[in-house]
Design a protein around this motif. Structure first.
Motif, mmCIF file in Angstrom:
data_model
loop_
_atom_site.group_PDB
_atom_site.id
_atom_site.type_symbol
_atom_site.label_atom_id
_atom_site.label_comp_id
_atom_site.label_asym_id
_atom_site.label_seq_id
_atom_site.Cartn_x
_atom_site.Cartn_y
_atom_site.Cartn_z
ATOM 1 N N ILE A 59 0.394 -1.456 -0.148
ATOM 2 C CA ILE A 59 -0.562 0.091 -0.148
ATOM 3 C C ILE A 59 1.350 1.061 0.323
ATOM 4 C CG2 ILE A 59 -1.816 1.486 1.506
ATOM 5 C CD1 ILE A 59 -2.613 -1.319 2.816
ATOM 6 N N GLU A 60 0.427 1.839 -0.776
ATOM 7 C CA GLU A 60 1.210 3.539 -0.742
ATOM 8 C C GLU A 60 0.364 4.360 -0.425
ATOM 9 O OE1 GLU A 60 2.777 4.541 -4.522
ATOM 10 O OE2 GLU A 60 3.994 2.397 -5.223
ATOM 11 N N GLY A 61 1.358 4.919 0.774
ATOM 12 C CA GLY A 61 -0.095 6.657 1.273
ATOM 13 C C GLY A 61 1.541 7.532 1.191
ATOM 14 N N THR A 62 0.293 8.851 1.877
ATOM 15 C CA THR A 62 1.225 10.429 2.286
ATOM 16 C C THR A 62 0.674 10.153 3.502
ATOM 17 O OG1 THR A 62 -0.108 11.190 0.097
ATOM 18 C CG2 THR A 62 1.432 12.336 2.381
ATOM 19 N N PHE A 63 2.183 10.523 4.234
ATOM 20 C CA PHE A 63 2.160 10.576 5.606
ATOM 21 C C PHE A 63 2.086 12.070 6.263
ATOM 22 C CE2 PHE A 63 5.514 12.420 9.554
ATOM 23 C CZ PHE A 63 5.325 10.907 10.374
ATOM 24 N N VAL A 89 8.709 14.089 7.536
ATOM 25 C CA VAL A 89 8.033 15.630 7.781
ATOM 26 C C VAL A 89 6.601 15.587 6.535
ATOM 27 C CG1 VAL A 89 9.866 16.850 7.821
ATOM 28 C CG2 VAL A 89 8.971 16.599 4.869
ATOM 29 N N GLU A 90 5.388 15.813 6.819
ATOM 30 C CA GLU A 90 4.267 15.173 6.785
ATOM 31 C C GLU A 90 4.345 16.497 4.870
ATOM 32 O OE1 GLU A 90 0.278 18.011 6.382
ATOM 33 O OE2 GLU A 90 1.363 18.566 8.052
ATOM 34 N N GLY A 91 3.288 15.311 4.151
ATOM 35 C CA GLY A 91 3.560 15.125 2.574
ATOM 36 C C GLY A 91 4.947 14.206 2.026
ATOM 37 N N ASP A 92 5.400 13.523 2.716
ATOM 38 C CA ASP A 92 6.604 12.300 2.441
ATOM 39 C C ASP A 92 5.369 11.080 1.695
ATOM 40 O OD1 ASP A 92 8.580 13.758 2.808
ATOM 41 O OD2 ASP A 92 9.395 12.149 5.056
ATOM 42 N N PRO A 111 10.091 11.293 -1.207
ATOM 43 C CA PRO A 111 10.514 12.554 0.195
ATOM 44 C C PRO A 111 9.997 13.982 -1.007
ATOM 45 C CG PRO A 111 12.830 11.834 -1.027
ATOM 46 C CD PRO A 111 11.420 10.230 -1.584
ATOM 47 N N THR A 112 9.423 14.856 0.401
ATOM 48 C CA THR A 112 8.605 16.117 -0.271
ATOM 49 C C THR A 112 10.490 17.154 0.047
ATOM 50 O OG1 THR A 112 7.156 17.905 0.531
ATOM 51 C CG2 THR A 112 8.024 16.960 1.791
ATOM 52 N N ASP A 113 10.045 18.448 -0.404
ATOM 53 C CA ASP A 113 11.178 19.299 -0.296
ATOM 54 C C ASP A 113 10.695 19.802 0.788
ATOM 55 O OD1 ASP A 113 11.546 18.865 -3.044
ATOM 56 O OD2 ASP A 113 10.248 20.609 -3.906
ATOM 57 N N ARG A 114 12.323 20.252 1.548
ATOM 58 C CA ARG A 114 11.902 20.593 2.689
ATOM 59 C C ARG A 114 13.181 22.009 3.175
ATOM 60 N NH1 ARG A 114 11.534 15.167 3.004
ATOM 61 N NH2 ARG A 114 11.252 13.841 5.301
ATOM 62 N N PRO A 161 7.876 20.472 6.049
ATOM 63 C CA PRO A 161 7.889 20.838 4.594
ATOM 64 C C PRO A 161 8.243 22.131 3.721
ATOM 65 C CG PRO A 161 6.085 19.900 5.396
ATOM 66 C CD PRO A 161 7.373 20.141 6.590
ATOM 67 N N LYS A 162 8.425 22.047 2.517
ATOM 68 C CA LYS A 162 8.600 23.438 1.620
ATOM 69 C C LYS A 162 7.884 24.512 1.098
ATOM 70 C CE LYS A 162 11.719 25.868 -1.506
ATOM 71 N NZ LYS A 162 13.724 25.372 -2.189
ATOM 72 N N ASN A 163 7.231 23.576 0.369
ATOM 73 C CA ASN A 163 5.867 23.709 -0.255
ATOM 74 C C ASN A 163 4.803 23.363 0.106
ATOM 75 O OD1 ASN A 163 7.607 24.533 -2.805
ATOM 76 N ND2 ASN A 163 7.863 22.633 -2.833
ATOM 77 N N ILE A 164 4.337 22.994 1.473
ATOM 78 C CA ILE A 164 2.845 22.591 1.775
ATOM 79 C C ILE A 164 2.815 24.073 3.967
ATOM 80 C CG2 ILE A 164 2.409 21.055 0.903
ATOM 81 C CD1 ILE A 164 2.568 19.099 2.810
#
Length: 230
Positions: A59-63, A89-92, A111-114, A161-164
């Protein structure tokens, strides 16, 4: 003429030997290449067969800072120790493999931008830790506090997170431990300052009265030494 033919024959023979040697070297290189490619292919097949044998559910998902929200809309718990050590971090993006025995195996796949912030760790009224940075209070996992041995007043580096916009952050390191106890030990209390102030005033009063006492002594001595008129 015969000498030229012999020389040509020698050259031809030398070229044939060079070509033979080159072909032999090329064949050896091809053989090594096939062996290396064969090992890689065998390794890949083995990995796929292992996954097929496990028959695990993926299963794939978002942290979201605490848990993973799967693409199926369900929530899946993420071990706090794993999230803290991996500095999630949130969004990974995460991939969860649920094995046949029910074990959860997480892997970070996107990994999302940090961005990094410097903040100060504090406690709220309920005793929950947070990090104040750039005018915002970020929630942090207790596992991060325990892992880095953070105490209220410590200066820390926080990853967000950098963008959210997020209420959660991950502690990356402790920059400076709180030295409030040392400072309080060398700063005098209000009572001590008051006592020092009173002692200074008393000293000033004694200095002011000292000349008057000397003058009184002189006058008294003069009166005693002066003969009385009969």
């Amino acid at each position: 003429m015969e000498e030229k033919e012999e020389k040509n024959n020698d050259k031809i023979q030398a070229l044939r030997e060079m070509i033979y040697s080159a072909e032999k070297t090329l064949q050896g290189a091809k053989s090594m290449l096939l062996q290396l490619e064969g090992k890689k292919k065998v390794g890949r097949r083995k990995k796929i067969s292992d996954e097929d044998a496990e028959d695990g559910r993926i299963i794939e998902g978002t942290f979201d800072g605490q848990i993973m929200i799967g693409t199926d809309g369900k929530q899946y718990p993420v071990p706090a120790n794993y999230a803290s050590k991996s500095k999630l971090v949130e969004g990974d993006m995460l991939k969860l493999t649920i094995t046949q025995d029910g074990s959860f195996i997480y892997k970070q796949i996107g990994p999302t931008d940090r961005k990094r912030l410097i903040g100060v760790a504090s406690l709220d009224a309920q005793g929950n830790y947070f990090v104040a940075a750039q005018g915002q209070a970020y929630k942090v996992l207790l596992a991060s506090i325990t892992y880095f041995k953070v105490e209220p007043g410590d200066e820390v580096t926080l990853v967000t997170p950098k963008n959210i916009s997020s209420d959660w952050g991950s502690i990356e390191n402790v920059l400076q431990k709180n030295s409030g106890k040392k400072q309080s030990a060398i700063i005098p209390s209000f009572e001590e300052e008051k006592e020092e102030e009173n002692s200074d005033k008393n000293s000033d009063l004694m200095d002011e009265w000292s000349p008057d006492l000397e003058e009184l002594k002189k006058e008294l001595n003069n009166n005693l030494n002066t003969p009385s008129q009969s």
